[in-house]
Design a protein around this motif. Structure first.
Motif, PDB file in Angstrom:
ATOM      1  N   GLU A 150       0.824  -1.210   0.000  1.00 37.42           N
ATOM      2  CA  GLU A 150       0.000   0.000   0.000  1.00 37.42           C
ATOM      3  C   GLU A 150       0.860   1.262   0.000  1.00 37.42           C
ATOM      4  O   GLU A 150       0.528   2.256  -0.650  1.00 37.42           O
ATOM      5  CB  GLU A 150      -0.944  -0.003   1.204  1.00 37.42           C
ATOM      6  CG  GLU A 150      -2.023  -1.060   1.140  1.00 37.42           C
ATOM      7  CD  GLU A 150      -2.874  -0.950  -0.117  1.00 37.42           C
ATOM      8  OE1 GLU A 150      -3.391   0.160  -0.387  1.00 37.42           O
ATOM      9  OE2 GLU A 150      -3.018  -1.963  -0.828  1.00 37.42           O
ATOM     10  N   ILE A 151       1.970   1.236   0.734  1.00 40.73           N
ATOM     11  CA  ILE A 151       2.873   2.385   0.772  1.00 40.73           C
ATOM     12  C   ILE A 151       3.429   2.675  -0.615  1.00 40.73           C
ATOM     13  O   ILE A 151       3.471   3.829  -1.056  1.00 40.73           O
ATOM     14  CB  ILE A 151       4.016   2.118   1.784  1.00 40.73           C
ATOM     15  CG1 ILE A 151       3.465   2.221   3.216  1.00 40.73           C
ATOM     16  CG2 ILE A 151       5.179   3.082   1.583  1.00 40.73           C
ATOM     17  CD1 ILE A 151       4.447   1.771   4.273  1.00 40.73           C
ATOM     18  N   VAL A 152       3.852   1.634  -1.309  1.00 40.75           N
ATOM     19  CA  VAL A 152       4.373   1.818  -2.673  1.00 40.75           C
ATOM     20  C   VAL A 152       3.258   2.281  -3.594  1.00 40.75           C
ATOM     21  O   VAL A 152       3.443   3.196  -4.408  1.00 40.75           O
ATOM     22  CB  VAL A 152       5.005   0.511  -3.183  1.00 40.75           C
ATOM     23  CG1 VAL A 152       5.399   0.648  -4.650  1.00 40.75           C
ATOM     24  CG2 VAL A 152       6.226   0.142  -2.343  1.00 40.75           C
ATOM     25  N   ARG A 153       2.088   1.669  -3.462  1.00 43.87           N
ATOM     26  CA  ARG A 153       0.962   2.005  -4.336  1.00 43.87           C
ATOM     27  C   ARG A 153       0.534   3.466  -4.178  1.00 43.87           C
ATOM     28  O   ARG A 153       0.182   4.130  -5.159  1.00 43.87           O
ATOM     29  CB  ARG A 153      -0.206   1.065  -4.029  1.00 43.87           C
ATOM     30  CG  ARG A 153      -1.449   1.315  -4.869  1.00 43.87           C
ATOM     31  CD  ARG A 153      -2.564   0.360  -4.476  1.00 43.87           C
ATOM     32  NE  ARG A 153      -2.312  -0.994  -4.920  1.00 43.87           N
ATOM     33  CZ  ARG A 153      -3.046  -2.055  -4.555  1.00 43.87           C
ATOM     34  NH1 ARG A 153      -4.041  -1.896  -3.717  1.00 43.87           N
ATOM     35  NH2 ARG A 153      -2.761  -3.245  -5.027  1.00 43.87           N
ATOM     36  N   ARG A 154       0.588   3.975  -2.947  1.00 43.61           N
ATOM     37  CA  ARG A 154       0.206   5.372  -2.701  1.00 43.61           C
ATOM     38  C   ARG A 154       1.239   6.356  -3.217  1.00 43.61           C
ATOM     39  O   ARG A 154       0.978   7.556  -3.294  1.00 43.61           O
ATOM     40  CB  ARG A 154       0.014   5.604  -1.194  1.00 43.61           C
ATOM     41  CG  ARG A 154      -1.196   4.940  -0.577  1.00 43.61           C
ATOM     42  CD  ARG A 154      -1.495   5.532   0.782  1.00 43.61           C
ATOM     43  NE  ARG A 154      -0.360   5.505   1.677  1.00 43.61           N
ATOM     44  CZ  ARG A 154      -0.171   4.617   2.658  1.00 43.61           C
ATOM     45  NH1 ARG A 154      -1.056   3.645   2.856  1.00 43.61           N
ATOM     46  NH2 ARG A 154       0.894   4.678   3.450  1.00 43.61           N
ATOM     47  N   ASP A 212       4.187   6.877  -1.613  1.00 43.61           N
ATOM     48  CA  ASP A 212       4.854   7.488  -0.460  1.00 43.61           C
ATOM     49  C   ASP A 212       6.373   7.537  -0.619  1.00 43.61           C
ATOM     50  O   ASP A 212       7.035   8.394  -0.014  1.00 43.61           O
ATOM     51  CB  ASP A 212       4.518   6.732   0.821  1.00 43.61           C
ATOM     52  CG  ASP A 212       3.053   6.852   1.219  1.00 43.61           C
ATOM     53  OD1 ASP A 212       2.284   7.465   0.450  1.00 43.61           O
ATOM     54  OD2 ASP A 212       2.683   6.348   2.288  1.00 43.61           O
ATOM     55  N   LEU A 213       6.924   6.619  -1.400  1.00 42.06           N
ATOM     56  CA  LEU A 213       8.382   6.573  -1.606  1.00 42.06           C
ATOM     57  C   LEU A 213       8.799   7.281  -2.887  1.00 42.06           C
ATOM     58  O   LEU A 213       9.986   7.337  -3.192  1.00 42.06           O
ATOM     59  CB  LEU A 213       8.871   5.130  -1.653  1.00 42.06           C
ATOM     60  CG  LEU A 213       8.497   4.219  -0.481  1.00 42.06           C
ATOM     61  CD1 LEU A 213       9.022   2.809  -0.719  1.00 42.06           C
ATOM     62  CD2 LEU A 213       9.014   4.773   0.833  1.00 42.06           C
ATOM     63  N   GLY A 214       7.837   7.795  -3.626  1.00 45.91           N
ATOM     64  CA  GLY A 214       8.125   8.305  -4.960  1.00 45.91           C
ATOM     65  C   GLY A 214       8.207   7.155  -5.949  1.00 45.91           C
ATOM     66  O   GLY A 214       7.898   5.998  -5.627  1.00 45.91           O
ATOM     67  N   SER A 215       8.626   7.438  -7.146  1.00 49.53           N
ATOM     68  CA  SER A 215       8.741   6.401  -8.167  1.00 49.53           C
ATOM     69  C   SER A 215       9.764   5.346  -7.754  1.00 49.53           C
ATOM     70  O   SER A 215      10.855   5.674  -7.284  1.00 49.53           O
ATOM     71  CB  SER A 215       9.166   7.035  -9.495  1.00 49.53           C
ATOM     72  OG  SER A 215       9.292   6.051 -10.490  1.00 49.53           O
ATOM     73  N   VAL A 216       9.414   4.078  -7.911  1.00 47.53           N
ATOM     74  CA  VAL A 216      10.298   2.986  -7.508  1.00 47.53           C
ATOM     75  C   VAL A 216      11.526   2.933  -8.416  1.00 47.53           C
ATOM     76  O   VAL A 216      11.414   2.941  -9.640  1.00 47.53           O
ATOM     77  CB  VAL A 216       9.561   1.628  -7.557  1.00 47.53           C
ATOM     78  CG1 VAL A 216      10.519   0.468  -7.293  1.00 47.53           C
ATOM     79  CG2 VAL A 216       8.427   1.612  -6.536  1.00 47.53           C
ATOM     80  N   ARG A 217      12.706   2.873  -7.778  1.00 44.09           N
ATOM     81  CA  ARG A 217      13.965   2.823  -8.515  1.00 44.09           C
ATOM     82  C   ARG A 217      14.708   1.501  -8.380  1.00 44.09           C
ATOM     83  O   ARG A 217      15.392   1.078  -9.298  1.00 44.09           O
ATOM     84  CB  ARG A 217      14.887   3.956  -8.026  1.00 44.09           C
ATOM     85  CG  ARG A 217      14.424   5.336  -8.442  1.00 44.09           C
ATOM     86  CD  ARG A 217      15.355   6.395  -7.874  1.00 44.09           C
ATOM     87  NE  ARG A 217      15.109   7.709  -8.480  1.00 44.09           N
ATOM     88  CZ  ARG A 217      15.733   8.824  -8.113  1.00 44.09           C
ATOM     89  NH1 ARG A 217      16.648   8.784  -7.147  1.00 44.09           N
ATOM     90  NH2 ARG A 217      15.463   9.966  -8.714  1.00 44.09           N
ATOM     91  N   LYS A 218      14.581   0.852  -7.201  1.00 42.27           N
ATOM     92  CA  LYS A 218      15.364  -0.362  -6.966  1.00 42.27           C
ATOM     93  C   LYS A 218      14.607  -1.296  -6.024  1.00 42.27           C
ATOM     94  O   LYS A 218      13.988  -0.855  -5.057  1.00 42.27           O
ATOM     95  CB  LYS A 218      16.726  -0.019  -6.353  1.00 42.27           C
ATOM     96  CG  LYS A 218      17.700  -1.198  -6.299  1.00 42.27           C
ATOM     97  CD  LYS A 218      19.069  -0.736  -5.815  1.00 42.27           C
ATOM     98  CE  LYS A 218      20.086  -1.873  -5.842  1.00 42.27           C
ATOM     99  NZ  LYS A 218      20.406  -2.296  -7.221  1.00 42.27           N
ATOM    100  N   VAL A 219      14.682  -2.594  -6.344  1.00 44.29           N
ATOM    101  CA  VAL A 219      14.077  -3.636  -5.522  1.00 44.29           C
ATOM    102  C   VAL A 219      15.137  -4.693  -5.243  1.00 44.29           C
ATOM    103  O   VAL A 219      15.769  -5.209  -6.176  1.00 44.29           O
ATOM    104  CB  VAL A 219      12.868  -4.283  -6.230  1.00 44.29           C
ATOM    105  CG1 VAL A 219      12.253  -5.371  -5.356  1.00 44.29           C
ATOM    106  CG2 VAL A 219      11.822  -3.231  -6.606  1.00 44.29           C
ATOM    107  N   VAL A 220      15.341  -4.997  -3.972  1.00 43.30           N
ATOM    108  CA  VAL A 220      16.318  -6.014  -3.580  1.00 43.30           C
ATOM    109  C   VAL A 220      15.596  -7.053  -2.728  1.00 43.30           C
ATOM    110  O   VAL A 220      15.009  -6.718  -1.702  1.00 43.30           O
ATOM    111  CB  VAL A 220      17.482  -5.413  -2.778  1.00 43.30           C
ATOM    112  CG1 VAL A 220      18.485  -6.503  -2.393  1.00 43.30           C
ATOM    113  CG2 VAL A 220      18.169  -4.299  -3.566  1.00 43.30           C
ATOM    114  N   VAL A 221      15.635  -8.310  -3.150  1.00 41.26           N
ATOM    115  CA  VAL A 221      14.998  -9.371  -2.386  1.00 41.26           C
ATOM    116  C   VAL A 221      15.979 -10.523  -2.227  1.00 41.26           C
ATOM    117  O   VAL A 221      16.631 -10.947  -3.184  1.00 41.26           O
ATOM    118  CB  VAL A 221      13.681  -9.828  -3.060  1.00 41.26           C
ATOM    119  CG1 VAL A 221      13.919 -10.358  -4.471  1.00 41.26           C
ATOM    120  CG2 VAL A 221      12.954 -10.852  -2.205  1.00 41.26           C
ATOM    121  N   GLU A 222      16.098 -10.999  -1.012  1.00 41.89           N
ATOM    122  CA  GLU A 222      17.037 -12.075  -0.697  1.00 41.89           C
ATOM    123  C   GLU A 222      16.318 -13.151   0.095  1.00 41.89           C
ATOM    124  O   GLU A 222      15.584 -12.852   1.042  1.00 41.89           O
ATOM    125  CB  GLU A 222      18.222 -11.554   0.115  1.00 41.89           C
ATOM    126  CG  GLU A 222      19.208 -12.644   0.533  1.00 41.89           C
ATOM    127  CD  GLU A 222      20.339 -12.116   1.397  1.00 41.89           C
ATOM    128  OE1 GLU A 222      21.259 -12.909   1.693  1.00 41.89           O
ATOM    129  OE2 GLU A 222      20.296 -10.936   1.780  1.00 41.89           O
TER     130      GLU A 222
END
Length: 375
Positions: A144-148, A150-160
């Motif tokens: 929801e935070i990303v969808r709203r 709140d972080l601005g446009s998504v630039r990087k995703v890191v998943v481990e």
């Protein structure tokens, strides 16, 4: 509200995930297990059925036919077998008019996943996948935070996703769970198909963006192992965001180290499975903040996924149960789009990720396109 009657295939004595499915399905009183073909061994299947007080069957196809014909029979089937049976069981259940909820991955191969997608479309029944981590309240809050924005446009995703339990050849030491997970005929893929798909699904679920290209290094570290046990993948998302996905089962000392970070123009968020009730927000210009599950300031989807007041820990079973509750609600309402249950589209995309990454690594192809279309 009516209670959904559930049958189960797999999950008998010695299984890990089967009992988890049973506990999660029945946690909220929305679903009741009524039947099962719990093992290839008729005696083990009968023992499980007796222990759980349900109708037991020696053969899963016999069970589906019998339950579909009973007035009080199962309305849905949970598929918790090794991967090689997912397509066959799911397709027969759908053709019998039963809904299906399956453990991940959807199938053993991408071709099978697309066959299953056609069966789902033809059946008019609902199909769900238990990508468990999407059921956690704070994962839904992150989404929801990303969808709203709140972080601005998504630039990087890191998943481990780091595990260490296959750091030695346990499949040759009599470990049942390791034996089938490292057998190409039963599993299809190794680490990338077992936990890599969880990481992939989580990255797309929270970021709200689809992976379009990847560059993969998928390998086998333990000598003599027939499937991969360590994966490192660079990602390019639609919209321009870059990503990194690491999935490993030979990271000695790691337990179940799933962690997600999403960074935008003005800040980032971090969620860890080892502290699932917390979500950290770090801002470029502002203080860091830790959000807690079940708090009144959370979004509606996050609050709806919690059962008890903030400060009381909820975990894996409850996250699993959220998917089952959402699935039951979707069936009752006759519409899947109102509930965040991963579906066959996510199943096809995950298998496309697996096969594309494995082939690209084997052929040293560098950057390649990911085609996650259902057909």
């Amino acid at each position: 509200m009516s209670v959904l009657r559930l049958a189960m295939v797999g999950g008998g004595p010695g299984a890990f995930i089967g009992p988890v499915h049973r506990m999660a399905a029945e946690l909220d009183g929305r679903i009741r297990l009524v039947a099962g073909a719990f093992s290839r061994d008729p005696d083990k299947s009968a023992a499980a059925a007796q222990a759980w007080g349900v109708r037991g069957y020696a053969d899963w196809s016999e069970m589906i036919a019998a339950e579909a014909g009973r007035e009080d029979g199962a309305q849905a089937v949970a598929v918790v077998t090794p991967n090689h049976l997912h397509l066959a069981v799911s397709r027969v259940a759908l053709q019998a008019g039963l809904h299906v909820i399956s453990d991940k991955p959807a199938t053993r191969t991408l071709a099978e996943a697309r066959e299953l997608a056609a069966a789902v479309a033809a059946s008019g029944r609902l199909y769900g996948l238990t990508y468990t981590y999407t059921g956690y309240p704070m994962v839904r809050e992150a989404r929801e935070i990303v969808r709203r924005g709140d972080l601005g446009s998504v630039r990087k995703v890191v998943v481990e996703y780091a595990q260490g339990w296959l750091s030695r050849p346990r499949e040759r030491e009599g470990a049942k769970q390791a034996e089938w997970r490292t057998d190409p005929a039963l599993a299809g893929a190794g680490c990338i198909g077992d936990i890599g798909v969880h990481a992939f699904n989580l990255a797309e679920f929270v970021s709200g963006r689809r992976v379009e290209r990847l560059c993969a290094d998928v390998g086998t570290v333990v000598p003599g192992r027939r499937l991969d046990d360590d994966c490192n993948v660079l990602l390019r998302f639609g919209g321009g965001a870059r990503g990194v996905l690491i999935a490993s089962q030979i990271s000695a000392g790691a337990r179940n180290g799933l962690k997600l970070q999403v960074y935008g123009e003005s800040g980032g968020l971090t969620w860890s499975h080892e502290r699932p009730s917390e979500l950290t927000i770090d801002r470029l210009e502002g203080p860091s903040q830790t959000l807690h599950a079940a708090s009144v300031y959370l979004s509606g989807p996050a609050q709806a996924a919690s059962r008890i007041p903030t400060g009381h820990p909820e975990g894996f079973i409850e996250a699993f149960a959220n998917l089952y509750r959402d699935f039951a609600d979707a069936i009752a309402e006759g519409r899947a789009d109102a509930h965040p249950v991963p579906d066959i589209e996510e199943g096809v995309r995950s298998m496309a990720f697996v096969e594309t990454a494995v082939a690209a690594s084997r052929d040293e192809s560098g950057w390649v396109a990911l085609d996650g279309r259902i057909a």
